[in-house]
Design a protein around this motif. Structure first.
Motif, PDB file in Angstrom:
ATOM      1  N   ARG A 136      -6.137  -0.463   0.106  1.00  0.00           N
ATOM      2  CA  ARG A 136      -6.470  -1.263   1.298  1.00  0.00           C
ATOM      3  C   ARG A 136      -7.779  -0.746   1.875  1.00  0.00           C
ATOM      4  N   ASP A 185      11.821 -13.364   0.077  1.00  0.00           N
ATOM      5  CA  ASP A 185      11.315 -13.304   1.452  1.00  0.00           C
ATOM      6  C   ASP A 185      12.349 -12.618   2.342  1.00  0.00           C
ATOM      7  N   CYS A 186      11.907 -11.643   3.116  1.00  0.00           N
ATOM      8  CA  CYS A 186      12.869 -10.954   3.982  1.00  0.00           C
ATOM      9  C   CYS A 186      13.323 -11.851   5.136  1.00  0.00           C
ATOM     10  N   ARG A 246      -1.977  -0.189  -4.446  1.00  0.00           N
ATOM     11  CA  ARG A 246      -2.524  -1.388  -3.781  1.00  0.00           C
ATOM     12  C   ARG A 246      -3.541  -0.892  -2.752  1.00  0.00           C
ATOM     13  N   LEU A 272       2.903 -10.819  -1.271  1.00  0.00           N
ATOM     14  CA  LEU A 272       1.803 -11.514  -0.589  1.00  0.00           C
ATOM     15  C   LEU A 272       0.457 -11.098  -1.157  1.00  0.00           C
ATOM     16  N   TYR A 307       1.029  -7.017  16.929  1.00  0.00           N
ATOM     17  CA  TYR A 307       1.548  -6.132  15.887  1.00  0.00           C
ATOM     18  C   TYR A 307       2.389  -5.016  16.517  1.00  0.00           C
ATOM     19  N   TYR A 313       0.838  -1.221   0.000  1.00  0.00           N
ATOM     20  CA  TYR A 313       0.000   0.000   0.000  1.00  0.00           C
ATOM     21  C   TYR A 313       0.869   1.266   0.000  1.00  0.00           C
ATOM     22  N   ILE A 314       1.800   1.357   0.938  1.00  0.00           N
ATOM     23  CA  ILE A 314       2.676   2.538   1.019  1.00  0.00           C
ATOM     24  C   ILE A 314       3.819   2.419   0.014  1.00  0.00           C
ATOM     25  N   VAL A 332      -2.958   5.306   8.246  1.00  0.00           N
ATOM     26  CA  VAL A 332      -2.895   5.847   6.884  1.00  0.00           C
ATOM     27  C   VAL A 332      -4.271   5.753   6.209  1.00  0.00           C
ATOM     28  N   LEU A 346       9.730  -1.668   4.942  1.00  0.00           N
ATOM     29  CA  LEU A 346       8.273  -1.612   5.102  1.00  0.00           C
ATOM     30  C   LEU A 346       7.659  -2.994   5.297  1.00  0.00           C
ATOM     31  N   LYS A 401       6.625  -4.275  16.530  1.00  0.00           N
ATOM     32  CA  LYS A 401       7.191  -2.995  16.078  1.00  0.00           C
ATOM     33  C   LYS A 401       8.149  -2.447  17.137  1.00  0.00           C
ATOM     34  N   ASP A 446      10.317  -8.068  -2.141  1.00  0.00           N
ATOM     35  CA  ASP A 446       8.937  -8.260  -1.680  1.00  0.00           C
ATOM     36  C   ASP A 446       8.501  -9.683  -2.000  1.00  0.00           C
ATOM     37  N   LYS A 447       7.759 -10.268  -1.080  1.00  0.00           N
ATOM     38  CA  LYS A 447       7.253 -11.623  -1.289  1.00  0.00           C
ATOM     39  C   LYS A 447       5.941 -11.602  -2.074  1.00  0.00           C
ATOM     40  N   ASN A 475      -5.646  -7.253   4.371  1.00  0.00           N
ATOM     41  CA  ASN A 475      -4.512  -8.127   4.679  1.00  0.00           C
ATOM     42  C   ASN A 475      -4.971  -9.402   5.379  1.00  0.00           C
TER      43      ASN A 475
HETATM   44  N1  LIG Z   1      -0.874   1.428   6.450  1.00  0.00           N
HETATM   45  C1  LIG Z   1      -0.860   1.922   7.676  1.00  0.00           C
HETATM   46  O1  LIG Z   1      -1.855   2.493   8.174  1.00  0.00           O
HETATM   47  C2  LIG Z   1       0.380   1.843   8.506  1.00  0.00           C
HETATM   48  C3  LIG Z   1       0.402   2.524   9.716  1.00  0.00           C
HETATM   49  C4  LIG Z   1       1.531   2.432  10.498  1.00  0.00           C
HETATM   50  C5  LIG Z   1       2.630   1.696  10.064  1.00  0.00           C
HETATM   51  N2  LIG Z   1       2.586   1.048   8.872  1.00  0.00           N
HETATM   52  C6  LIG Z   1       3.752   0.260   8.481  1.00  0.00           C
HETATM   53  O2  LIG Z   1       4.140   0.612   7.157  1.00  0.00           O
HETATM   54  C7  LIG Z   1       4.652  -0.539   6.501  1.00  0.00           C
HETATM   55  C8  LIG Z   1       3.956  -0.724   5.157  1.00  0.00           C
HETATM   56  O3  LIG Z   1       2.561  -0.851   5.389  1.00  0.00           O
HETATM   57  P1  LIG Z   1       1.535  -1.052   4.191  1.00  0.00           P
HETATM   58  O4  LIG Z   1       0.276  -0.407   4.616  1.00  0.00           O
HETATM   59  O5  LIG Z   1       2.158  -0.666   2.912  1.00  0.00           O
HETATM   60  O6  LIG Z   1       1.337  -2.630   4.254  1.00  0.00           O
HETATM   61  P2  LIG Z   1       1.085  -3.720   3.102  1.00  0.00           P
HETATM   62  O7  LIG Z   1       0.578  -4.925   3.808  1.00  0.00           O
HETATM   63  O8  LIG Z   1       0.255  -3.138   2.018  1.00  0.00           O
HETATM   64  O9  LIG Z   1       2.535  -3.978   2.519  1.00  0.00           O
HETATM   65  C9  LIG Z   1       3.474  -4.826   3.128  1.00  0.00           C
HETATM   66  C10 LIG Z   1       4.338  -5.392   2.039  1.00  0.00           C
HETATM   67  O10 LIG Z   1       5.310  -6.234   2.664  1.00  0.00           O
HETATM   68  C11 LIG Z   1       5.425  -7.420   1.901  1.00  0.00           C
HETATM   69  N3  LIG Z   1       5.870  -8.523   2.761  1.00  0.00           N
HETATM   70  C12 LIG Z   1       5.236  -9.053   3.822  1.00  0.00           C
HETATM   71  N4  LIG Z   1       5.944 -10.072   4.307  1.00  0.00           N
HETATM   72  C13 LIG Z   1       7.065 -10.176   3.570  1.00  0.00           C
HETATM   73  C14 LIG Z   1       8.196 -11.042   3.602  1.00  0.00           C
HETATM   74  N5  LIG Z   1       8.294 -12.039   4.482  1.00  0.00           N
HETATM   75  N6  LIG Z   1       9.182 -10.840   2.720  1.00  0.00           N
HETATM   76  C15 LIG Z   1       9.092  -9.844   1.790  1.00  0.00           C
HETATM   77  N7  LIG Z   1       8.029  -9.027   1.699  1.00  0.00           N
HETATM   78  C16 LIG Z   1       7.038  -9.172   2.579  1.00  0.00           C
HETATM   79  C17 LIG Z   1       4.027  -7.669   1.365  1.00  0.00           C
HETATM   80  O11 LIG Z   1       4.042  -8.530   0.233  1.00  0.00           O
HETATM   81  C18 LIG Z   1       3.561  -6.257   1.057  1.00  0.00           C
HETATM   82  O12 LIG Z   1       3.867  -5.912  -0.273  1.00  0.00           O
HETATM   83  C19 LIG Z   1       4.472  -1.714   7.444  1.00  0.00           C
HETATM   84  O13 LIG Z   1       5.671  -1.973   8.104  1.00  0.00           O
HETATM   85  C20 LIG Z   1       3.438  -1.215   8.426  1.00  0.00           C
HETATM   86  O14 LIG Z   1       3.571  -1.832   9.678  1.00  0.00           O
HETATM   87  C21 LIG Z   1       1.491   1.117   8.080  1.00  0.00           C
END
Ligand SMILES: NC(=O)c1ccc[n+]([C@@H]2O[C@H](COP(=O)([O-])OP(=O)(O)OC[C@H]3O[C@@H](n4cnc5c(N)ncnc54)[C@H](O)[C@@H]3O)[C@@H](O)[C@H]2O)c1
Length: 507
Positions: free
Chosen positions: A340, A216-217, A338, A195, A303, A172-173, A332, A236, A307, A192-193, A477
């Motif tokens: 959400r 995979d990270c 992507r 997912l 969660y 998403y971000i 957010v 991220l 963090k 990125d995996k 998710n």
């Molecule tokens: N969206 C929010 O409101 C929000 C708020 C606070 C913090 N965050 C943080 O920002 C970051 C990004 O959030 P987002 O909203 O884009 O989430 P998201 O779920 O859309 O994206 C996460 C990405 O990480 C990848 N991923 C997950 N596990 C993996 C692995 N084992 N190996 C490789 N890639 C992997 C997924 O495929 C996905 O593309 C996260 O760390 C989240 O905790 C988000």
């Protein structure tokens, strides 16, 4: 799957560089020609000046086509290829210029000076061009590294400090952030995996400065490959959101915490200086006070705990060579590549549009909000900041965007007047109002998006049919992972490696 960068810049880049080299070669010749003329004038050799002037047109008719040999030789010699340092380019250019310059001088001696250049001009040119062209490469390298110049889009970035790894860049971000980085001229690697599929980055897979490492990270090989050669990392990747994390505690702990520890080790080993970590304001848990970065972290979910554990690992690893910055992101909202709909503003907006119902859980609870585009901007600011941000924790949001969940419902209803608001209370105790003064003071960051603007944006996407049904599992998710199953390890031994990195962390 690895989408490799082509080793050669785009045609546009090649043309610009070739044209610049062609111009430099001609300027060198003109400079020598002028210097010789001035020297003759100073020596009162007016016959020589007259002869030189009368041959000027002949010289250039012969010389201009010849000058094209320089960029052609550079192209054949790989000087325009991406991946070379400024020094390597300079060394190759010096060799090529010396070779062509000597050939030209020998030809000038052998041939009639009515069609070729005078010997003195030819030799002077050979020397000057062999100095100026390599020097231009070295100067560019010094300038770019000293002033951290972000080249225009379309210009290849070869400097390591301009190569950024975004772990989790297809989400998403991340899908917004990587486009910002590309637009700023960065070389971008994404680990990125996938997912939630590759859709969010599909159209940039062929970008000549973009590389996807589908991996995979939690896998050491994937991480080492991804980190290799990058100057900065934005981390991220995570299982994001309380419901998704509850699906499998071990997997959540591995991805959200143990993998961060492994990334730290690999990054330090590879000499990466900057790491920007996406944490969350949810680490503040449940509090009635307005909290800033000095407030104690009191996470009330797995969660949030993962963090905090990652933050602690990063802070402990910080030293003068490794500078992690922790960004605690507000909740957010907004549209992304992507989308959400498991995020409260997006979800309630879509529900209001589709079901004419706005269901508010625990309406008196406070949350800070921030648009996804503003998050990407804040990350860019941190990445490019000259200030020393190593070991800093920054809340990312805007003090004007702290709202109760009831406020959110009321604001959404203004855009969907026929939607009804219903209030429900459940066991979710999260409640936090957050101060964002630090990021404003340090980096001048202020959100550009109001909540209303974000709701309107989402309404337009819904009305345009970009989102057919917000309940589709791909937008959540938790639903997506529940359907697909927990992400499996790439290799069996990853489980052991992750257990070692998890150490004493509670699963
Ligand atoms: N969206 C929010 O409101 C929000 C708020 C606070 C913090 N965050 C943080 O920002 C970051 C990004 O959030 P987002 O909203 O884009 O989430 P998201 O779920 O859309 O994206 C996460 C990405 O990480 C990848 N991923 C997950 N596990 C993996 C692995 N084992 N190996 C490789 N890639 C992997 C997924 O495929 C996905 O593309 C996260 O760390 C989240 O905790 C988000």
């Amino acid at each position: 799957m690895i989408t490799r960068l082509s080793s050669f810049g785009s045609h546009g880049e090649f043309r610009v560089r070739a044209a610049i080299d062609f111009a430099i070669v001609n300027i060198c010749m003109l400079a020598v020609w002028l210097a010789v003329a001035l020297w003759r004038i100073a020596s009162a050799d007016l016959t020589g000046v007259h002869a030189q002037l009368s041959h000027f047109a002949n010289y250039y008719l012969m010389f201009c086509p010849f000058a094209a040999l320089f960029p052609i030789t550079f192209a054949v010699g790989g000087i325009y290829n991406r991946g070379l340092s400024g020094r390597q380019r300079a060394a190759r250019a010096a060799g090529a210029c010396a070779l062509i310059g000597i050939t030209y001088s020998v030809s000038a001696f052998a041939l009639n000076d009515r069609v070729m250049l005078e010997h003195s001009i030819a030799v002077g040119f050979a020397v000057l061009v062999s100095l100026v062209v390599p020097a231009s490469r070295l100067l560019k390298e010094v300038f770019v590294s000293r002033y951290e110049v972000a080249p225009r889009d379309g210009v290849a970035v070869t400097n390591r400090c301009k190569t950024v790894l975004v772990v989790g860049g297809a989400g998403y971000i991340g899908s917004i952030l990587v486009r910002r980085l590309l637009a700023q001229g960065y070389q971008v690697k994404v680990l990125d995996k996938l997912l939630y599929g590759p859709g969010a980055i599909q159209d940039i897979l062929c970008h000549n400065r973009f590389q996807l490492i589908e991996g995979d990270c939690r896998n050491m090989k994937h991480v080492v490959q991804a980190v290799n050669g990058v100057g900065s990392i934005i981390h991220l990747a995570a299982i994001v959101g309380d419901p998704a994390c509850e699906l499998d505690h071990r997997t959540t702990s591995e991805i959200n915490y143990a993998a961060t520890r492994m990334l730290i080790e690999v990054a330090k080993g590879d000499g990466v200086r900057k790491l920007v970590f996406a944490s969350s304001c949810s680490v503040y848990g449940a509090t009635d006070d307005m909290v800033d970065e000095t407030a104690p972290a009191q996470p009330i979910s797995l969660y949030g705990r993962t963090k905090v554990e990652s933050e602690q690992a990063l802070m402990a690893a910080a030293d003068e060579n490794f500078q992690p910055t922790i960004l605690r992101l507000a909740t957010v909202f907004g549209h992304s590549y992507r989308p959400r709909f498991d995020l409260v503003v997006n979800l309630l907006t879509a529900k209001a549009y589709q079901e004419k119902l706005i269901t508010i859980y625990n309406g008196q609870q406070w949350r800070p909000f921030i648009h996804v585009a503003d998050i990407a901007d804040a990350m860019m600011l941190v990445l490019t900041a000259r200030k020393h941000l190593g070991g800093e924790i920054l809340n990312v949001g805007d003090s004007h965007l702290n709202f109760t969940l009831s406020d959110i419902g009321t604001k959404i209803q203004k855009f969907f007047p026929d939607a009804r608001i219903e209030h429900i209370d459940n066991s979710d105790r999260r409640n936090y109002r957050v101060s964002f003064i630090k990021i404003e003071r340090l980096l001048g960051f202020q959100a550009q998006w109001t909540l209303e603007k974000g709701i309107l944006e989402m309404k337009r996407h819904l009305e345009a049919g970009d989102i057919r049904d917000y309940r589709n599992p791909s937008y959540s998710n938790q639903k997506c992972l529940a359907n697909a199953g927990i992400p499996r390890h790439a290799e069996q031994r990853d489980e052991v490696v992750m257990a070692a990195f998890a150490g004493g962390a509670a699963l």
